[in-house]
Design a protein around this motif. Structure first.
Motif, PDB file in Angstrom:
ATOM      1  N   ASN A  74      -5.484   8.815  -3.744  1.00  0.00           N
ATOM      2  CA  ASN A  74      -6.088   9.468  -2.354  1.00  0.00           C
ATOM      3  C   ASN A  74      -7.537   8.421  -1.016  1.00  0.00           C
ATOM      4  O   ASN A  74      -7.494   7.816  -0.475  1.00  0.00           O
ATOM      5  CB  ASN A  74      -5.565  10.798  -1.634  1.00  0.00           C
ATOM      6  N   VAL A  75      -7.982   9.014  -2.440  1.00  0.00           N
ATOM      7  CA  VAL A  75      -9.444   9.014  -2.240  1.00  0.00           C
ATOM      8  C   VAL A  75     -10.041   8.688  -3.100  1.00  0.00           C
ATOM      9  O   VAL A  75      -9.755  10.222  -4.208  1.00  0.00           O
ATOM     10  CB  VAL A  75     -10.124   9.332  -0.981  1.00  0.00           C
ATOM     11  N   TYR A  87       0.989  -1.387  -0.029  1.00  0.00           N
ATOM     12  CA  TYR A  87       0.313  -0.074   0.403  1.00  0.00           C
ATOM     13  C   TYR A  87       0.722   1.600  -0.198  1.00  0.00           C
ATOM     14  O   TYR A  87       0.123   2.770  -0.116  1.00  0.00           O
ATOM     15  CB  TYR A  87      -1.110  -0.338   1.668  1.00  0.00           C
ATOM     16  N   GLY A  88       2.649   1.077   0.005  1.00  0.00           N
ATOM     17  CA  GLY A  88       2.905   2.300   0.459  1.00  0.00           C
ATOM     18  C   GLY A  88       4.261   1.980  -0.336  1.00  0.00           C
ATOM     19  O   GLY A  88       5.293   3.808  -0.841  1.00  0.00           O
ATOM     20  N   GLY A  89       4.699   0.841  -0.691  1.00  0.00           N
ATOM     21  CA  GLY A  89       6.369   0.444  -0.452  1.00  0.00           C
ATOM     22  C   GLY A  89       6.992   0.380   0.103  1.00  0.00           C
ATOM     23  O   GLY A  89       7.048   0.252   1.610  1.00  0.00           O
ATOM     24  N   ILE A  90       8.172  -0.311  -0.173  1.00  0.00           N
ATOM     25  CA  ILE A  90       9.269  -0.098   1.281  1.00  0.00           C
ATOM     26  C   ILE A  90       9.448   0.984   1.717  1.00  0.00           C
ATOM     27  O   ILE A  90       9.563   1.925   1.736  1.00  0.00           O
ATOM     28  CB  ILE A  90      10.470  -0.759   0.544  1.00  0.00           C
ATOM     29  N   ALA A  91       8.936   0.587   3.485  1.00  0.00           N
ATOM     30  CA  ALA A  91       9.589   1.988   4.550  1.00  0.00           C
ATOM     31  C   ALA A  91      10.747   2.341   3.903  1.00  0.00           C
ATOM     32  O   ALA A  91      12.048   1.570   4.375  1.00  0.00           O
ATOM     33  CB  ALA A  91       9.583   1.681   5.611  1.00  0.00           C
ATOM     34  N   GLY A  92      10.950   3.991   4.046  1.00  0.00           N
ATOM     35  CA  GLY A  92      12.044   4.653   3.787  1.00  0.00           C
ATOM     36  C   GLY A  92      12.828   4.708   2.135  1.00  0.00           C
ATOM     37  O   GLY A  92      13.921   5.959   1.911  1.00  0.00           O
ATOM     38  N   GLY A 119      -8.784   6.902  -8.417  1.00  0.00           N
ATOM     39  CA  GLY A 119      -8.539   5.714  -7.922  1.00  0.00           C
ATOM     40  C   GLY A 119      -7.931   6.326  -6.415  1.00  0.00           C
ATOM     41  O   GLY A 119      -8.644   7.546  -6.008  1.00  0.00           O
ATOM     42  N   SER A 120      -8.273   4.760  -5.588  1.00  0.00           N
ATOM     43  CA  SER A 120      -8.287   5.874  -3.663  1.00  0.00           C
ATOM     44  C   SER A 120      -6.464   4.998  -4.238  1.00  0.00           C
ATOM     45  O   SER A 120      -5.542   3.682  -4.045  1.00  0.00           O
ATOM     46  CB  SER A 120      -9.236   5.302  -2.970  1.00  0.00           C
ATOM     47  N   TRP A 121      -6.255   4.288  -2.007  1.00  0.00           N
ATOM     48  CA  TRP A 121      -5.500   3.938  -1.527  1.00  0.00           C
ATOM     49  C   TRP A 121      -5.311   3.107  -1.629  1.00  0.00           C
ATOM     50  O   TRP A 121      -4.485   1.902  -1.366  1.00  0.00           O
ATOM     51  CB  TRP A 121      -5.222   4.657  -0.038  1.00  0.00           C
ATOM     52  N   ARG A 122      -6.661   2.516  -1.169  1.00  0.00           N
ATOM     53  CA  ARG A 122      -6.402   0.826  -1.901  1.00  0.00           C
ATOM     54  C   ARG A 122      -6.856   0.314  -3.181  1.00  0.00           C
ATOM     55  O   ARG A 122      -7.335  -0.926  -3.385  1.00  0.00           O
ATOM     56  CB  ARG A 122      -8.030   0.512  -1.041  1.00  0.00           C
ATOM     57  N   ASP A 123      -6.467   1.498  -4.257  1.00  0.00           N
ATOM     58  CA  ASP A 123      -6.890   0.774  -5.858  1.00  0.00           C
ATOM     59  C   ASP A 123      -5.074   0.982  -6.582  1.00  0.00           C
ATOM     60  O   ASP A 123      -4.434   1.411  -6.123  1.00  0.00           O
ATOM     61  CB  ASP A 123      -8.323   1.572  -6.368  1.00  0.00           C
ATOM     62  N   SER A 131      11.051   4.113  -1.793  1.00  0.00           N
ATOM     63  CA  SER A 131      10.250   3.070  -2.677  1.00  0.00           C
ATOM     64  C   SER A 131       8.831   4.127  -2.205  1.00  0.00           C
ATOM     65  O   SER A 131       7.657   3.253  -2.599  1.00  0.00           O
ATOM     66  CB  SER A 131       9.770   2.551  -3.287  1.00  0.00           C
ATOM     67  N   ASP A 132       8.868   4.437  -1.591  1.00  0.00           N
ATOM     68  CA  ASP A 132       7.259   4.845  -0.488  1.00  0.00           C
ATOM     69  C   ASP A 132       6.286   6.143  -0.844  1.00  0.00           C
ATOM     70  O   ASP A 132       6.969   7.334  -2.065  1.00  0.00           O
ATOM     71  CB  ASP A 132       7.830   5.744   0.680  1.00  0.00           C
ATOM     72  N   ASP A 133       5.416   6.211  -1.076  1.00  0.00           N
ATOM     73  CA  ASP A 133       4.685   7.419  -1.390  1.00  0.00           C
ATOM     74  C   ASP A 133       3.921   8.156  -0.659  1.00  0.00           C
ATOM     75  O   ASP A 133       3.838   8.797  -0.560  1.00  0.00           O
ATOM     76  CB  ASP A 133       2.903   6.445  -2.032  1.00  0.00           C
ATOM     77  N   GLY A 134       4.694   7.423   0.522  1.00  0.00           N
ATOM     78  CA  GLY A 134       4.286   8.123   2.174  1.00  0.00           C
ATOM     79  C   GLY A 134       3.156   7.872   2.927  1.00  0.00           C
ATOM     80  O   GLY A 134       2.708   8.985   3.684  1.00  0.00           O
ATOM     81  N   ALA A 135       2.050   7.412   2.104  1.00  0.00           N
ATOM     82  CA  ALA A 135       0.885   7.132   3.690  1.00  0.00           C
ATOM     83  C   ALA A 135       0.618   5.368   3.323  1.00  0.00           C
ATOM     84  O   ALA A 135       0.704   4.733   2.442  1.00  0.00           O
ATOM     85  CB  ALA A 135      -0.064   7.869   2.392  1.00  0.00           C
ATOM     86  N   ASP A 136      -0.207   5.150   4.148  1.00  0.00           N
ATOM     87  CA  ASP A 136      -0.122   3.418   4.509  1.00  0.00           C
ATOM     88  C   ASP A 136      -1.932   3.582   3.982  1.00  0.00           C
ATOM     89  O   ASP A 136      -2.063   2.493   3.444  1.00  0.00           O
ATOM     90  CB  ASP A 136      -0.051   3.491   5.878  1.00  0.00           C
ATOM     91  N   ILE A 137      -2.709   4.484   4.235  1.00  0.00           N
ATOM     92  CA  ILE A 137      -4.199   4.702   4.081  1.00  0.00           C
ATOM     93  C   ILE A 137      -4.001   5.276   3.594  1.00  0.00           C
ATOM     94  O   ILE A 137      -3.591   5.981   2.482  1.00  0.00           O
ATOM     95  CB  ILE A 137      -5.231   4.543   5.917  1.00  0.00           C
ATOM     96  N   THR A 138      -5.044   6.673   3.871  1.00  0.00           N
ATOM     97  CA  THR A 138      -5.431   7.887   3.405  1.00  0.00           C
ATOM     98  C   THR A 138      -3.673   8.878   3.774  1.00  0.00           C
ATOM     99  O   THR A 138      -3.397   8.391   4.498  1.00  0.00           O
ATOM    100  CB  THR A 138      -6.524   8.724   3.918  1.00  0.00           C
ATOM    101  N   ALA A 139      -3.929   9.704   3.102  1.00  0.00           N
ATOM    102  CA  ALA A 139      -2.835  10.908   3.245  1.00  0.00           C
ATOM    103  C   ALA A 139      -2.773  12.750   3.465  1.00  0.00           C
ATOM    104  O   ALA A 139      -3.784  12.188   2.884  1.00  0.00           O
ATOM    105  CB  ALA A 139      -1.919  10.957   2.081  1.00  0.00           C
ATOM    106  N   GLN A 140      -2.303  13.371   4.022  1.00  0.00           N
ATOM    107  CA  GLN A 140      -2.751  14.380   4.139  1.00  0.00           C
ATOM    108  C   GLN A 140      -2.911  15.385   3.079  1.00  0.00           C
ATOM    109  O   GLN A 140      -2.095  14.760   1.813  1.00  0.00           O
ATOM    110  CB  GLN A 140      -1.887  15.490   4.922  1.00  0.00           C
TER     111      GLN A 140
END
Length: 553
Positions: free
Chosen positions: A346-347, A313-318, A501-505, A320-329
């Protein structure tokens, strides 16, 4: 010949008892070109806003200049369901929220309802609860998500995150509330309302509130009939105590964008002038065919918040990450060329349209929208519009949730009738959601239709289940499920389109032209919304017109 010339000059000069030249009378903004009368004279007569320049950009919005584009054009269509057939469309200029509506913004709405319509008051028992988002959407039978269930809506850590768990009906009602609050402060700024008016409502000092349409149609009814004590400086400085639509102060309503508007704004083709982009290389709201940043600054960063793969849902920590697990600010990613944030990822977002697989561009290729239900104000026996006081109408949704159809202080609305539709060619009924695609009159089998549940109704194009849910006087829910064997689809006039799309898609859904649908009473943890507003007047802003005129010279 000379005498005739003098006669014409004199006839032009003497108008309404005043002497002026033809040239001056036609060019003066305070003199009518139709009658020669003075406009905005102290003595009375016609009162118009002759200093109006253009629509003000309302809070939170970004201007989107209209134009033509190809709606429904997708790069990938793995479903092959004819759901995205390309059609040429033209969109009028409009405004759209810079970001999705956030938890903080929605909590303002909830706090207002709770203050003005206390849930402990039996008259208002279901107004506040009907507006609450469904926080249980975060739960998963085999996942630990209780942290979001308990904290996502109200914890300050998520204040600037997009609100979720809001169904389509609740999103529409938020937009209506927002319209009234913004116009209320506009009237305060211009001196038609006193500064303390809105605070007296929230603090409970007066019973009643402000409704834009009630103010325009029956201003003396606003604030439960106490508006005289809440008027501003214009009461003594103006011939009229109230602002009308002609003053230009009242803004058009906030609303959900149409699917066409949303897709046009997300694609943001205003920044795509290169030949390659016109050839179809702009797959997402940004340039190029990839989801990562190709520029030197921030190279390799993900440009949206989405699901990158199974369990990813976001890539490997640190890395290739998109910066969010669920939604993002909101504003976590770069805006598109129109200045709109998170139009992909996002949503996903509710739009106004009723869902149908096919867009009927044979009938309309201008501001296309399916969902029109034409209403008019109800007129009482006294000849004035009806204002709702205590007769609040509630609706029980199929999932058992109770929502208020109207609020105290609003106008009572009824469907248009034959007085408005007689001999018209542009519309013939109030409800046009199924026009040319699903309603009985759309089919060649029209004469075979029957009201019999088990009869010829099975021949209808969109013959969906009709569940009935009711609440008795004690609040108990009675559910009657439709068990007919002749139902053929889940599509009906209560399913709405959601876009993006959303964080789930997966990335497939980030394409602005992709579309999905969900019943309007349902909510999820991945659908939010943003508001839009129509633009009145010129297509382009004044500064754009000035630039164009300079270029021509």
């Amino acid at each position: 010949m000379k005498k005739q010339f003098i006669k014409v000059v004199l006839s032009c000069a003497v108008i309404a008892g005043s002497v002026s030249s033809c040239k001056n009378s036609s060019s003066s903004k305070n003199t009518s070109r139709a009658t020669g009368w003075k406009i905005n004279a102290k003595e009375g007569g016609f009162q118009h806003n002759t200093d109006y320049k253009e629509q003000e950009t309302a809070p939170g919005l970004v201007f989107v200049e209209g134009g033509t584009f190809t709606k429904g054009k997708v790069q990938d269509d793995v479903m092959h369901d004819w759901n995205n057939t390309p059609t040429a469309q033209h969109v009028m200029s409009f405004y759209m929220d810079e970001t999705e509506v956030t938890n903080s913004m929605y909590l303002e709405y909830l706090d207002y309802l709770k203050s003005v319509y206390p849930p402990e008051d039996p008259r208002y028992a279901n107004i506040y609860t009907g507006a609450l988002p469904d926080t249980l959407v975060w739960r998963n039978r085999l996942g630990f998500n209780e942290t979001m269930t308990n904290n996502y809506l109200r914890h300050p850590a998520y204040a600037e995150y997009p609100v979720v768990g809001v169904n389509w009906i609740q999103a529409v009602q938020f937009a209506e509330w927002r319209t009234d609050r913004v116009n209320e402060i506009m009237l305060e700024r211009e001196g038609y309302l006193s500064e303390e008016a809105k605070y007296k409502v929230v603090n409970g000092d007066i019973e009643g509130t402000f409704s834009t349409e009630a103010y325009l149609n029956r201003p003396e009814s606003v604030y439960n009939g106490q508006i005289d004590s809440l008027q501003g400086k214009m009461k003594k400085d103006s011939l009229s105590n109230f602002a009308s639509r002609s003053t230009g102060i009242i803004l058009p309503e906030y609303r959900l964008p149409t699917e066409t508007e949303w897709e046009y704004a997300a694609a943001a083709q205003v920044g795509s002038r290169e030949y390659n982009n016109q050839r179809g290389r702009k797959k997402y709201p940004w340039e190029g065919d990839y989801t990562r940043n190709g520029q030197r600054l921030g190279r390799g960063d993900q440009l949206a918040n989405f699901k990158q793969g199974k369990g990813d849902y976001g890539g490997i920590a640190g890395w290739s990450d998109d910066g969010a697990d669920i939604t993002a600010q909101v504003k976590s990613y770069k805006p598109n060329d129109l200045g709109l944030y998170e139009m992909a990822g996002n949503v996903a977002e509710w739009v106004a349209d009723v869902y149908r697989p096919i867009v009927d561009d044979e009938v309309s290729d201008f501001n296309y929208y399916r969902g029109n239900i034409y209403m008019k104000t109800a007129i009482g026996e006294d000849g004035k519009v009806n204002v709702i006081r205590d007769s609040i109408v509630y609706d029980t949704l199929p999932n058992g949730k109770v929502v208020a159809v109207n609020l105290p202080g609003e106008l009572k609305m009824v469907a248009v009738d034959e007085n408005e539709t007689y001999l018209r060619t542009n519309f013939s009924s109030s409800d046009n959601r199924g026009y040319r695609d699903g309603e009985p009159g759309s089919s060649r089998f029209y004469d075979r239709f029957s009201d019999d549940e088990d009869g010829d109704e099975k021949k209808k194009m969109y013959n969906s289940p009709k569940h009935k849910v009711q609440r008795d006087s004690l609040g108990a829910i009675t559910r009657n499920y439709d068990k007919s064997n002749y139902r053929t689809t889940l599509i009906n006039d209560e399913v709405r389109v959601y876009k993006g799309g959303s964080w789930r898609d997966r990335a497939y859904w980030l394409d602005p032209a992709q579309r999905r649908y969900l019943p309007q009473y349902m909510a999820t943890d991945y659908i939010g919304f943003r508001c839009a507003m129509s633009r009145v007047g010129s297509k382009s802003k004044t500064k754009n017109k000035t630039v164009r005129s300079k270029k021509v010279k």
